[in-house]
Design an enzyme around this catalytic site. Sequence first.
Site, PDB file in Angstrom:
ATOM      1  N   ARG A  37     -64.298 -45.123  24.955  1.00 29.11           N
ATOM      2  CA  ARG A  37     -63.292 -45.202  24.353  1.00 29.11           C
ATOM      3  C   ARG A  37     -62.771 -46.245  23.225  1.00 29.11           C
ATOM      4  NH1 ARG A  37     -63.615 -40.379  24.101  1.00 29.11           N
ATOM      5  NH2 ARG A  37     -62.216 -38.783  24.857  1.00 29.11           N
ATOM      6  N   GLU A  73     -59.348 -43.967  14.658  1.00 30.65           N
ATOM      7  CA  GLU A  73     -60.250 -43.069  14.090  1.00 30.65           C
ATOM      8  C   GLU A  73     -59.627 -42.025  13.149  1.00 30.65           C
ATOM      9  OE1 GLU A  73     -62.412 -41.437  17.219  1.00 30.65           O
ATOM     10  OE2 GLU A  73     -63.163 -43.242  18.000  1.00 30.65           O
ATOM     11  N   HIS A  82     -67.989 -41.597  15.740  1.00 33.79           N
ATOM     12  CA  HIS A  82     -67.749 -40.830  16.847  1.00 33.79           C
ATOM     13  C   HIS A  82     -68.587 -39.519  16.980  1.00 33.79           C
ATOM     14  CE1 HIS A  82     -64.609 -40.113  20.010  1.00 33.79           C
ATOM     15  NE2 HIS A  82     -65.602 -39.529  20.586  1.00 33.79           N
TER      16      HIS A  82
END
Length: 330
Positions: free
Chosen positions: A240, A269, A288
């Site tokens: 994370r 993000e 991601h």
Amino acid sequence: MNPSGAGRCAPVVAVVNYTDTPPERLSSLVGTEATLRAASTKVGLDAILPEARIVVVWAYKSDLLEGSWELAGDVEWVHVAAAGVDRPLFPKLVESSAVLTNAAGVFDRPMAEWVLMCILAYVKEFFDNVEYQREHRWVNREVGVLEGQKALVVGAGGVGRDVAHMLGLVGMEVRGVARSRRDGDPDFGTIHPIGDLAELLPEADYVICALPLTAATQGLFGGEEFALMKPTARFINVGRGASVDEEAMIAALKQGQIAGAALDVFVTEPLPPASPLWDLPNVFVSPHMSGSGFEERLAAQFLHNLRRWKAGRPLLNVVDKRLGFVPYRG
């Protein structure tokens, strides 16, 4: 608590999605075994939640469920279609009797492959070759080998275990870090407690963060940690983004405290266009996607657990709501 799902032929499942239509693959696999109703707005979720016995948070970054939870009186089980549950996990859900599960196991192998790809790219100087090709330069040289390189995997859950296993197969020396010490581990040998991190960082050629985001892991990697790493070391994050102090990492990269970073997750993000990480020459940015190729597996995993719920059997991947992750049971 084991959900009392026995005898329910087609429970209503409220799906928190990106649209008001259930995911196609999920609908196809579940078929008539449940009634799927999707929502992408609070108004939509408020309308379907009172009938639901199960909630699937498919849009795993959504916070819709928290705002509508007062209507979830009959919900016994909440499933998050992600490994991390930091966004959907809110205080009222923690205090409730609802069982929380996640998608642990679905992303492990793809993410381990992504980590191996990044390490190979560094060791074989792949990024340099791309630049030389653009410049039409033929630069023959010696490059490194993986055997004997030291990897420190911080986070010994499913992803960290698959990373350790894969790196071990190619001859790397792998150490693991988790909440507490464990000896005789099948993937790591010895898992070191988080308190040993400062002693282990200076020895690692590659530091891989595979942590869930919890109160204990927030900002775990900061200026002190990066200063302890070798100037030739690389940092890889598939956990994370908020486990890292990004400003401290950027400073370490600019000052040469570490040689580079391969990052698949970020504090914000999508990564803002103004972030310095885009332009640092020693940084590899990935949006991601290290766990990509998962929709089929996510749907199949939920269906498997749904059948267990309907049969009154214990669910798999039950999250400890106080810890924020599925505890290792090995």
